[in-house]
Write a protein that holds these residues in place. Structure first.
Motif, PDB file in Angstrom:
ATOM      1  N   SER A  44      33.814  24.345  37.235  1.00  0.00           N
ATOM      2  CA  SER A  44      33.921  22.915  37.500  1.00  0.00           C
ATOM      3  C   SER A  44      35.105  22.576  38.393  1.00  0.00           C
ATOM      4  O   SER A  44      35.069  21.588  39.129  1.00  0.00           O
ATOM      5  CB  SER A  44      34.037  22.151  36.179  1.00  0.00           C
ATOM      6  N   LYS A  45      36.173  23.399  38.343  1.00  0.00           N
ATOM      7  CA  LYS A  45      37.370  23.144  39.158  1.00  0.00           C
ATOM      8  C   LYS A  45      37.728  24.321  40.051  1.00  0.00           C
ATOM      9  O   LYS A  45      38.187  24.129  41.177  1.00  0.00           O
ATOM     10  CB  LYS A  45      38.555  22.794  38.249  1.00  0.00           C
ATOM     11  N   LYS A  46      37.571  25.544  39.553  1.00  0.00           N
ATOM     12  CA  LYS A  46      37.860  26.752  40.327  1.00  0.00           C
ATOM     13  C   LYS A  46      36.655  27.683  40.263  1.00  0.00           C
ATOM     14  O   LYS A  46      35.938  27.712  39.261  1.00  0.00           O
ATOM     15  CB  LYS A  46      39.096  27.475  39.777  1.00  0.00           C
ATOM     16  N   GLU A  47      36.454  28.470  41.333  1.00  0.00           N
ATOM     17  CA  GLU A  47      35.333  29.390  41.399  1.00  0.00           C
ATOM     18  C   GLU A  47      35.806  30.726  41.949  1.00  0.00           C
ATOM     19  O   GLU A  47      36.754  30.777  42.745  1.00  0.00           O
ATOM     20  CB  GLU A  47      34.220  28.825  42.292  1.00  0.00           C
ATOM     21  N   GLY A  48      35.157  31.798  41.518  1.00  0.00           N
ATOM     22  CA  GLY A  48      35.551  33.135  41.940  1.00  0.00           C
ATOM     23  C   GLY A  48      34.443  33.823  42.723  1.00  0.00           C
ATOM     24  O   GLY A  48      33.269  33.718  42.383  1.00  0.00           O
ATOM     25  N   PHE A  49      34.846  34.553  43.781  1.00  0.00           N
ATOM     26  CA  PHE A  49      33.936  35.347  44.607  1.00  0.00           C
ATOM     27  C   PHE A  49      34.573  36.712  44.830  1.00  0.00           C
ATOM     28  O   PHE A  49      35.759  36.792  45.160  1.00  0.00           O
ATOM     29  CB  PHE A  49      33.671  34.684  45.965  1.00  0.00           C
ATOM     30  N   MET A 106      30.357  50.300  45.872  1.00  0.00           N
ATOM     31  CA  MET A 106      30.564  51.284  44.813  1.00  0.00           C
ATOM     32  C   MET A 106      31.939  51.931  44.939  1.00  0.00           C
ATOM     33  O   MET A 106      32.513  52.377  43.945  1.00  0.00           O
ATOM     34  CB  MET A 106      29.471  52.349  44.867  1.00  0.00           C
ATOM     35  N   SER A 107      32.503  51.973  46.154  1.00  0.00           N
ATOM     36  CA  SER A 107      33.765  52.687  46.381  1.00  0.00           C
ATOM     37  C   SER A 107      34.988  51.788  46.276  1.00  0.00           C
ATOM     38  O   SER A 107      36.016  52.200  45.740  1.00  0.00           O
ATOM     39  CB  SER A 107      33.741  53.373  47.753  1.00  0.00           C
ATOM     40  N   HIS A 108      34.897  50.563  46.815  1.00  0.00           N
ATOM     41  CA  HIS A 108      36.095  49.735  46.931  1.00  0.00           C
ATOM     42  C   HIS A 108      35.769  48.270  46.635  1.00  0.00           C
ATOM     43  O   HIS A 108      34.615  47.835  46.711  1.00  0.00           O
ATOM     44  CB  HIS A 108      36.696  49.839  48.334  1.00  0.00           C
ATOM     45  N   THR A 109      36.841  47.534  46.323  1.00  0.00           N
ATOM     46  CA  THR A 109      36.797  46.078  46.229  1.00  0.00           C
ATOM     47  C   THR A 109      37.425  45.522  47.495  1.00  0.00           C
ATOM     48  O   THR A 109      38.625  45.675  47.723  1.00  0.00           O
ATOM     49  CB  THR A 109      37.560  45.571  44.995  1.00  0.00           C
ATOM     50  N   TYR A 110      36.631  44.859  48.334  1.00  0.00           N
ATOM     51  CA  TYR A 110      37.093  44.473  49.654  1.00  0.00           C
ATOM     52  C   TYR A 110      37.823  43.134  49.669  1.00  0.00           C
ATOM     53  O   TYR A 110      38.807  42.974  50.388  1.00  0.00           O
ATOM     54  CB  TYR A 110      35.908  44.421  50.618  1.00  0.00           C
ATOM     55  N   LEU A 111      37.357  42.179  48.886  1.00  0.00           N
ATOM     56  CA  LEU A 111      37.965  40.848  48.958  1.00  0.00           C
ATOM     57  C   LEU A 111      37.688  40.084  47.670  1.00  0.00           C
ATOM     58  O   LEU A 111      36.571  40.112  47.140  1.00  0.00           O
ATOM     59  CB  LEU A 111      37.406  40.073  50.153  1.00  0.00           C
ATOM     60  N   ASN A 112      38.727  39.398  47.168  1.00  0.00           N
ATOM     61  CA  ASN A 112      38.609  38.472  46.036  1.00  0.00           C
ATOM     62  C   ASN A 112      38.977  37.074  46.519  1.00  0.00           C
ATOM     63  O   ASN A 112      40.071  36.883  47.068  1.00  0.00           O
ATOM     64  CB  ASN A 112      39.535  38.881  44.886  1.00  0.00           C
ATOM     65  N   VAL A 113      38.079  36.143  46.346  1.00  0.00           N
ATOM     66  CA  VAL A 113      38.284  34.769  46.813  1.00  0.00           C
ATOM     67  C   VAL A 113      38.256  33.839  45.621  1.00  0.00           C
ATOM     68  O   VAL A 113      37.321  33.892  44.805  1.00  0.00           O
ATOM     69  CB  VAL A 113      37.207  34.353  47.837  1.00  0.00           C
ATOM     70  N   GLN A 114      39.283  33.003  45.514  1.00  0.00           N
ATOM     71  CA  GLN A 114      39.293  31.928  44.508  1.00  0.00           C
ATOM     72  C   GLN A 114      39.229  30.606  45.249  1.00  0.00           C
ATOM     73  O   GLN A 114      40.128  30.281  46.030  1.00  0.00           O
ATOM     74  CB  GLN A 114      40.527  31.997  43.622  1.00  0.00           C
TER      75      GLN A 114
END
Length: 334
Positions: free
Chosen positions: A62-67, A72-80
């Motif tokens: 409702s206020k914040k969202e996560g992407f 399988m090998s890596h985590t490329y980007l985390n977006v809030q």
């Protein structure tokens, strides 16, 4: 953070590490560019277009969202991202102002019948909230070769003795259905319930913070990471805990008159998307203050420039020769 790579033909390839990107740029084999705060490279030579499965986990809120963009090998980007809200209130206020102008001696549009009555449509506030998620996914698809999107399914609260509330009357359900139909046109869609996401999080030994407004990985991106992990699997420990925070740009639409009268009882015009021939929220490079964005024009002449991450004004009345126009911004980032 991994560097997104685009081929010479403009297709998204697998990301690379910063040292490899620097080596390619120094050798003239790649051209650097920025995409809304993310550093990317474009290859200048022909190469094989090999890609892997990349999933995006979406945790609505409702206020914040996560992407989270993960293979399988890596985590490329985390977006809030900050949720898009208050559009419905603005539409309601616009209707009230239009009704008020009809009783005054000023230009106004005549009242007409509701052309949207009895038609299937998504309300303005609901459409803006879900379209914001779609815009973020479209931006991420221009950086990474995304194949799957996994969304945490949310449901509206039901009213007792009313079985049709969720499917017929809830704006949340209407917007969610429209969002899912648009996702299926571009990617393979998967959905999980909230309790299923919690089971994955508990099984991996991850903890979620109770502070929902904190700009940390364990606030919202931990759930989006679990959703992406459910699709592509891989290492059970996140290898990238950095987050990239974005928020919608506050756009002041043009109003025929201000809501409150100014000196002399006049209501001057307000808002708009152009400033002396330049589109608002355009990224510019100032000779002294570096990167700023266009937010308005000064009544004494010139353009006002503000920070990218906020609405704090840095330069007032800047002349066109003091800055260079770069590109149009889609959102605020920090």
């Amino acid at each position: 953070m991994y560097v997104p790579v685009k081929s010479k033909e403009g297709k998204q390839l697998m990301p690379t590490t910063p040292p490899v990107a620097r080596h390619l740029i120094k050798g003239g084999k790649a051209t650097p560019y920025w995409s809304n705060g993310i550093f990317c490279i474009r290859l200048n030579y022909e190469t094989s277009e090999y890609t892997q499965e990349i999933a995006v986990g979406v945790d609505p809120g409702s206020k914040k969202e996560g992407f989270t963009v993960k293979s399988m090998s890596h985590t490329y980007l985390n977006v809030q991202a900050d949720a898009h809200k208050d559009v419905g209130k603005k539409v309601e206020k616009r209707s009230e102002l239009r009704k008020g102008r009809r009783s005054r001696k000023c230009p106004n549009r005549k009242n007409r019948t509701n052309r949207l009555a009895n038609k299937e449509r998504v309300p303005a506030g609901t459409r803006a909230r879900w379209d914001w998620k779609l815009r973020i996914l479209d931006w991420l698809s221009k950086l990474y070769p995304i194949t799957h999107v996994c969304v945490e399914d949310i449901k509206a609260r039901t009213i007792k003795k009313s079985k049709k509330w969720n499917t017929s009357f809830s704006p949340l359900e209407v917007g969610k259905s429209w969002f899912y139909s648009e996702l299926q046109k571009c990617w393979q869609l998967l959905t999980l319930q909230g309790w299923e996401t919690k089971e994955i999080r508990d099984r991996l030994g991850l903890k979620k913070s109770s502070q929902k407004l904190a700009e940390t990985f364990d606030a919202h991106c931990v759930d989006s990471w679990c959703l992406a992990y459910h699709v592509v699997s891989g290492d059970s420990i996140p290898d990238n805990l950095d987050i990239f925070c974005i928020s919608p740009i506050p756009i002041r639409r043009r109003e025929l008159h201000r809501q409150n009268p100014q000196k002399g009882g006049k209501r001057p015009r307000y808002g708009g998307t152009m400033c002396l021939g330049t589109v608002k929220n355009t990224l510019v490079k100032h000779v002294k203050h570096r990167f700023l964005r266009v937010t308005g024009y000064d009544t004494r002449g010139g353009i006002n420039l503000s920070e990218i991450a906020s609405s704090k004004r840095i330069v007032r009345g800047a002349k066109s020769e003091s800055f260079r126009i770069l590109t149009k911004l889609n959102f605020q980032y920090r």
